[in-house]
Write a protein that holds these residues in place. Structure first.
Motif, PDB file in Angstrom:
ATOM      1  N   LYS A   1      11.079  48.681  92.321  1.00 45.56           N
ATOM      2  CA  LYS A   1      11.853  49.328  91.252  1.00 45.56           C
ATOM      3  C   LYS A   1      12.001  50.820  91.530  1.00 45.56           C
ATOM      4  O   LYS A   1      11.087  51.453  92.069  1.00 45.56           O
ATOM      5  N   PRO A   2      13.150  51.406  91.166  1.00 50.40           N
ATOM      6  CA  PRO A   2      13.348  52.836  91.410  1.00 50.40           C
ATOM      7  C   PRO A   2      12.482  53.689  90.480  1.00 50.40           C
ATOM      8  O   PRO A   2      12.064  53.235  89.408  1.00 50.40           O
ATOM      9  N   VAL A   3      12.236  54.912  90.898  1.00 53.52           N
ATOM     10  CA  VAL A   3      11.418  55.837  90.110  1.00 53.52           C
ATOM     11  C   VAL A   3      11.984  56.009  88.693  1.00 53.52           C
ATOM     12  O   VAL A   3      11.232  56.140  87.727  1.00 53.52           O
ATOM     13  N   SER A   4      13.314  55.952  88.560  1.00 57.93           N
ATOM     14  CA  SER A   4      13.913  56.113  87.224  1.00 57.93           C
ATOM     15  C   SER A   4      13.428  55.021  86.267  1.00 57.93           C
ATOM     16  O   SER A   4      13.168  55.290  85.075  1.00 57.93           O
ATOM     17  N   ASP A   5      13.261  53.793  86.764  1.00 54.01           N
ATOM     18  CA  ASP A   5      12.731  52.711  85.923  1.00 54.01           C
ATOM     19  C   ASP A   5      11.274  52.984  85.543  1.00 54.01           C
ATOM     20  O   ASP A   5      10.857  52.768  84.401  1.00 54.01           O
ATOM     21  N   LEU A   6      10.508  53.430  86.539  1.00 58.20           N
ATOM     22  CA  LEU A   6       9.097  53.723  86.269  1.00 58.20           C
ATOM     23  C   LEU A   6       8.968  54.848  85.250  1.00 58.20           C
ATOM     24  O   LEU A   6       8.102  54.805  84.370  1.00 58.20           O
ATOM     25  N   MET A   7       9.851  55.837  85.361  1.00 60.21           N
ATOM     26  CA  MET A   7       9.781  56.961  84.418  1.00 60.21           C
ATOM     27  C   MET A   7      10.149  56.524  82.997  1.00 60.21           C
ATOM     28  O   MET A   7       9.620  57.063  82.025  1.00 60.21           O
ATOM     29  N   GLU A   8      11.040  55.536  82.888  1.00 62.61           N
ATOM     30  CA  GLU A   8      11.351  55.020  81.554  1.00 62.61           C
ATOM     31  C   GLU A   8      10.098  54.379  80.934  1.00 62.61           C
ATOM     32  O   GLU A   8       9.794  54.572  79.758  1.00 62.61           O
ATOM     33  N   ALA A   9       9.354  53.648  81.759  1.00 56.02           N
ATOM     34  CA  ALA A   9       8.097  53.050  81.291  1.00 56.02           C
ATOM     35  C   ALA A   9       7.061  54.140  80.996  1.00 56.02           C
ATOM     36  O   ALA A   9       6.346  54.092  79.984  1.00 56.02           O
ATOM     37  N   TYR A  10       7.005  55.127  81.879  1.00 54.14           N
ATOM     38  CA  TYR A  10       6.063  56.249  81.693  1.00 54.14           C
ATOM     39  C   TYR A  10       6.345  56.967  80.374  1.00 54.14           C
ATOM     40  O   TYR A  10       5.430  57.271  79.595  1.00 54.14           O
ATOM     41  N   ASN A  11       7.604  57.219  80.123  1.00 54.05           N
ATOM     42  CA  ASN A  11       7.987  57.937  78.896  1.00 54.05           C
ATOM     43  C   ASN A  11       7.773  57.099  77.642  1.00 54.05           C
ATOM     44  O   ASN A  11       7.787  57.615  76.526  1.00 54.05           O
ATOM     45  N   SER A  12       7.564  55.791  77.842  1.00 55.03           N
ATOM     46  CA  SER A  12       7.234  54.915  76.716  1.00 55.03           C
ATOM     47  C   SER A  12       5.718  54.741  76.582  1.00 55.03           C
ATOM     48  O   SER A  12       5.246  53.903  75.815  1.00 55.03           O
ATOM     49  N   GLY A  13       4.972  55.511  77.363  1.00 58.27           N
ATOM     50  CA  GLY A  13       3.512  55.509  77.217  1.00 58.27           C
ATOM     51  C   GLY A  13       2.732  54.783  78.302  1.00 58.27           C
ATOM     52  O   GLY A  13       1.507  54.800  78.294  1.00 58.27           O
ATOM     53  N   GLN A  14       3.419  54.125  79.241  1.00 58.17           N
ATOM     54  CA  GLN A  14       2.702  53.382  80.286  1.00 58.17           C
ATOM     55  C   GLN A  14       2.148  54.337  81.350  1.00 58.17           C
ATOM     56  O   GLN A  14       2.865  55.213  81.832  1.00 58.17           O
TER      57      GLN A  14
END
Length: 221
Positions: free
Chosen positions: A27-40
């Protein structure tokens, strides 16, 4: 459903003692950052190079878990930052992780991977091999790793009964591990079992850590 919605709906249903590893491989970093910004904050990758690249680009409060099969010659690349290695299936690999952790002045947490599936393709130890490692003098002298539990992957099947049986077998080994004396490098608290397709069965079977990818990020393209 967005990544955020998927993540929050999974987390809401999780018991408090179960840790969610977001499997972010491919998965691209942008997907990971969406999860990160949701608290993951815990992400699992199965290729060391990809994990290293993402680690360099992303916030430093992330816990990186290596969930794939580990090649000994690649350990050095993840040793500076990896938090937990799920797939340790030999004394040789433990030795290399210990050596590279020492160079980085770190202690790296490891899960020993057990062979529980009927498929021959899955890596992993049998219980006799597990005990042999834990009782070996070499293991007992390792100061830069800590075995914190076990990991296993059930057979890829539609049979819930079979999956439950395999998870039950792994939980039995995990329970017997508690009889081994705790040491500075051995404290079995984590039982990593369960992925997108079977994590509910895994949790009811005693899992304390699940590895979920497609249910968060969508299926692989």
């Amino acid at each position: 459903m967005s990544i955020k919605e998927n993540l929050l709906s999974i987390k809401e249903a999780l018991p408090s003692h179960v840790t969610l590893v977001a499997v972010s491989k491919t998965k691209p970093v942008s997907d990971l950052m969406e999860a990160y910004n949701s608290g993951q904050r815990i992400f699992g990758e199965n290729k060391i190079q990809e994990m290293t690249d993402k680690h360099e680009q992303m916030p430093k409060d992330i816990e990186w878990h290596m969930i794939g099969h580990v090649q000994t010659n690649k350990v050095k690349y993840m040793a500076p930052f990896v938090n937990l290695v799920h797939g340790v299936d030999s004394l040789k690999l433990l030795k290399e992780i210990n050596k590279q952790a020492k160079k980085n002045d770190r202690v790296i947490n490891c899960l020993l991977q057990m062979h529980i599936a009927e498929e021959d393709t899955k890596f992993g130890l049998y219980e006799a091999e597990l005990n042999e490692i834990l009782e070996s003098g070499e293991f007992q002298q390792m100061e830069n790793i800590k075995v914190t539990g076990l990991m296993g992957m059930a057979t890829f099947t539609d049979s819930e009964h079979q999956i439950e049986k395999e998870f039950g077998y792994l939980k039995g080994i995990f329970d017997r591990l508690q009889e081994h004396p705790e040491r500075s490098n051995f404290k079995p608290e984590t039982l990593s079992m369960g992925m997108s397709g079977d994590y509910k069965l895994a949790i009811s079977g005693g899992s304390t850590m699940i590895r979920v990818g497609s249910s968060i990020f969508g299926s692989r393209h």
